[in-house]
Design a protein around this motif. Structure first.
Motif, PDB file in Angstrom:
ATOM      1  N   LEU A 117       0.829  -1.197   0.000  1.00 56.12           N
ATOM      2  CA  LEU A 117       0.000   0.000   0.000  1.00 56.12           C
ATOM      3  C   LEU A 117       0.871   1.257   0.000  1.00 56.12           C
ATOM      4  O   LEU A 117       1.999   1.257   0.505  1.00 56.12           O
ATOM      5  CB  LEU A 117      -0.920   0.007   1.224  1.00 56.12           C
ATOM      6  N   SER A 157      -9.858  -9.198  -6.426  1.00 59.09           N
ATOM      7  CA  SER A 157     -10.225  -8.390  -5.263  1.00 59.09           C
ATOM      8  C   SER A 157     -11.247  -7.349  -5.680  1.00 59.09           C
ATOM      9  O   SER A 157     -11.297  -6.928  -6.849  1.00 59.09           O
ATOM     10  CB  SER A 157      -8.980  -7.698  -4.701  1.00 59.09           C
ATOM     11  N   SER A 190     -10.866  -4.501  -5.024  1.00 62.59           N
ATOM     12  CA  SER A 190     -10.022  -3.370  -5.404  1.00 62.59           C
ATOM     13  C   SER A 190      -9.827  -3.286  -6.913  1.00 62.59           C
ATOM     14  O   SER A 190      -9.402  -2.239  -7.421  1.00 62.59           O
ATOM     15  CB  SER A 190      -8.657  -3.482  -4.720  1.00 62.59           C
ATOM     16  N   GLU A 204     -13.096  -1.082  -7.564  1.00 61.67           N
ATOM     17  CA  GLU A 204     -13.348   0.073  -6.716  1.00 61.67           C
ATOM     18  C   GLU A 204     -12.045   0.822  -6.443  1.00 61.67           C
ATOM     19  O   GLU A 204     -10.960   0.240  -6.519  1.00 61.67           O
ATOM     20  CB  GLU A 204     -13.981  -0.362  -5.391  1.00 61.67           C
ATOM     21  N   TYR A 245      -9.653   2.667  -3.791  1.00 65.32           N
ATOM     22  CA  TYR A 245      -9.347   2.794  -2.377  1.00 65.32           C
ATOM     23  C   TYR A 245      -8.026   3.541  -2.224  1.00 65.32           C
ATOM     24  O   TYR A 245      -7.071   3.259  -2.959  1.00 65.32           O
ATOM     25  CB  TYR A 245      -9.251   1.418  -1.712  1.00 65.32           C
ATOM     26  N   GLN A 259      -4.081   2.225  -2.821  1.00 69.42           N
ATOM     27  CA  GLN A 259      -4.069   0.913  -3.459  1.00 69.42           C
ATOM     28  C   GLN A 259      -3.944   0.991  -4.978  1.00 69.42           C
ATOM     29  O   GLN A 259      -4.315   0.056  -5.687  1.00 69.42           O
ATOM     30  CB  GLN A 259      -5.328   0.130  -3.089  1.00 69.42           C
ATOM     31  N   TYR A 282      -1.939  -2.039  -6.565  1.00 69.99           N
ATOM     32  CA  TYR A 282      -2.652  -3.288  -6.299  1.00 69.99           C
ATOM     33  C   TYR A 282      -3.958  -3.338  -7.082  1.00 69.99           C
ATOM     34  O   TYR A 282      -4.273  -4.346  -7.735  1.00 69.99           O
ATOM     35  CB  TYR A 282      -2.914  -3.418  -4.804  1.00 69.99           C
ATOM     36  N   SER A 283      -4.711  -2.241  -7.047  1.00 67.05           N
ATOM     37  CA  SER A 283      -5.992  -2.197  -7.755  1.00 67.05           C
ATOM     38  C   SER A 283      -5.808  -2.362  -9.259  1.00 67.05           C
ATOM     39  O   SER A 283      -6.569  -3.089  -9.914  1.00 67.05           O
ATOM     40  CB  SER A 283      -6.703  -0.867  -7.472  1.00 67.05           C
ATOM     41  N   LYS A 329      -5.132  -5.978 -10.103  1.00 66.81           N
ATOM     42  CA  LYS A 329      -6.310  -6.840  -9.991  1.00 66.81           C
ATOM     43  C   LYS A 329      -7.312  -6.559 -11.117  1.00 66.81           C
ATOM     44  O   LYS A 329      -7.996  -7.472 -11.594  1.00 66.81           O
ATOM     45  CB  LYS A 329      -6.965  -6.660  -8.620  1.00 66.81           C
ATOM     46  N   THR A 348     -14.166  -8.891  -0.849  1.00 59.60           N
ATOM     47  CA  THR A 348     -13.785  -7.750  -0.057  1.00 59.60           C
ATOM     48  C   THR A 348     -12.777  -8.223   0.993  1.00 59.60           C
ATOM     49  O   THR A 348     -12.376  -9.388   0.987  1.00 59.60           O
ATOM     50  CB  THR A 348     -15.011  -7.096   0.599  1.00 59.60           C
ATOM     51  N   THR A 349     -12.343  -7.364   1.882  1.00 58.30           N
ATOM     52  CA  THR A 349     -11.287  -7.697   2.836  1.00 58.30           C
ATOM     53  C   THR A 349     -11.685  -8.887   3.703  1.00 58.30           C
ATOM     54  O   THR A 349     -12.761  -8.911   4.300  1.00 58.30           O
ATOM     55  CB  THR A 349     -10.998  -6.491   3.743  1.00 58.30           C
TER      56      THR A 349
END
Length: 254
Positions: A106, A163, A165, A168, A170, A173, A176-177, A180, A207-208
């Protein structure tokens, strides 16, 4: 070789939260090739087994189903190919490929905070996108492409662990987003291409976990996809359908 009584699952990221739970929950249902970099899943394997301290010579039924642990740094050249070769040599086939290994880093101060986010681009895309691509391609080239009728009869498939992510935004992220989101599109493309020889491909986008959704539910969604006939989808787990670019798996089955 597999006895044929259980499906053969090649699972990456077996030492993580989801991978470890998947192995502990389903090691008696699947012949699992558990790929991990360091820590091994807490189940009997060729490296360890359970012993009754009061009767150490007594066989235990838990040891009748052992996972096959393979240690590998999947970002190193040739490691994906080595794992595929070991899995096929051990069991003679792979029915379910679960691409679960992931890189997460992150950047709470955003992508313009020095070079941190820029330096993180390659690690994220290498493990989160390139490794699933390589596993899918190598398994197809070395086994699935020559086994179309058997693939369809065995309902062989790929489940990529994405994910929420990936759809969406965030804070912190971005890398990472983006990786994904790329995995989601890769999944759809693989599903389209692999349909020619009868192999399905889907992704789950939880989600988490375990904070917002139980890890058990995430693992169960992999099993539900393996048992389904769905292909080309990205299915949210523990989120509303519009938050994951697709219906939840339970809804998609009806």
């Amino acid at each position: 070789m597999s006895t044929g009584e259980r499906r053969v699952c090649l699972l990456t990221g077996a030492s993580g939260t989801l991978g470890d739970l998947f192995c502990r929950t389903y090691y008696t249902d699947y012949d699992i090739v558990a790929v991990c970099r360091t820590r091994t899943p807490a189940v009997p394997s060729q490296l360890e087994w359970y012993v009754d301290p009061l009767a150490p010579e007594q066989p235990l039924p838990e040891n009748d189903s052992r996972v096959f642990v393979v240690r590998a740094d999947l970002t190193e050249p040739g490691e994906v190919e080595r794992v595929v070769d070991l899995a096929l040599a051990r069991y003679g086939r792979v029915d379910l490929l679960v691409n679960n290994a992931a890189h997460v880093q992150l950047h709470p101060r955003g992508i313009v905070d020095g070079d941190a986010a820029l330096d993180a681009f390659d690690p994220h895309f290498q493990l989160n996108v390139a490794v699933p691509l390589r596993f899918s391609a190598r398994l197809a080239q070395r086994f699935w492409m020559q086994a179309g009728p058997q693939n369809r009869a065995a309902n062989r498939n790929i489940v990529n662990v994405s994910s929420i992510s990936g759809t969406e935004v965030y804070p912190g992220q971005a890398m990472y987003s983006a990786s994904k989101a790329a995995l989601n599109q890769l999944t759809r493309s693989i599903a389209d291409e692999f349909a020619e020889f009868g192999v399905r491909a889907n992704a789950i986008a939880p989600t988490t976990f375990p904070a917002l959704v139980p890890t058990e539910q995430v693992a169960q969604s992999i099993i539900e996809l393996d048992q389904s006939t769905l292909t080309g989808g990205v299915f949210g787990v523990g989120v509303e359908p519009d938050a994951a670019a697709g219906a939840r798996l339970a809804d998609a089955e009806h």
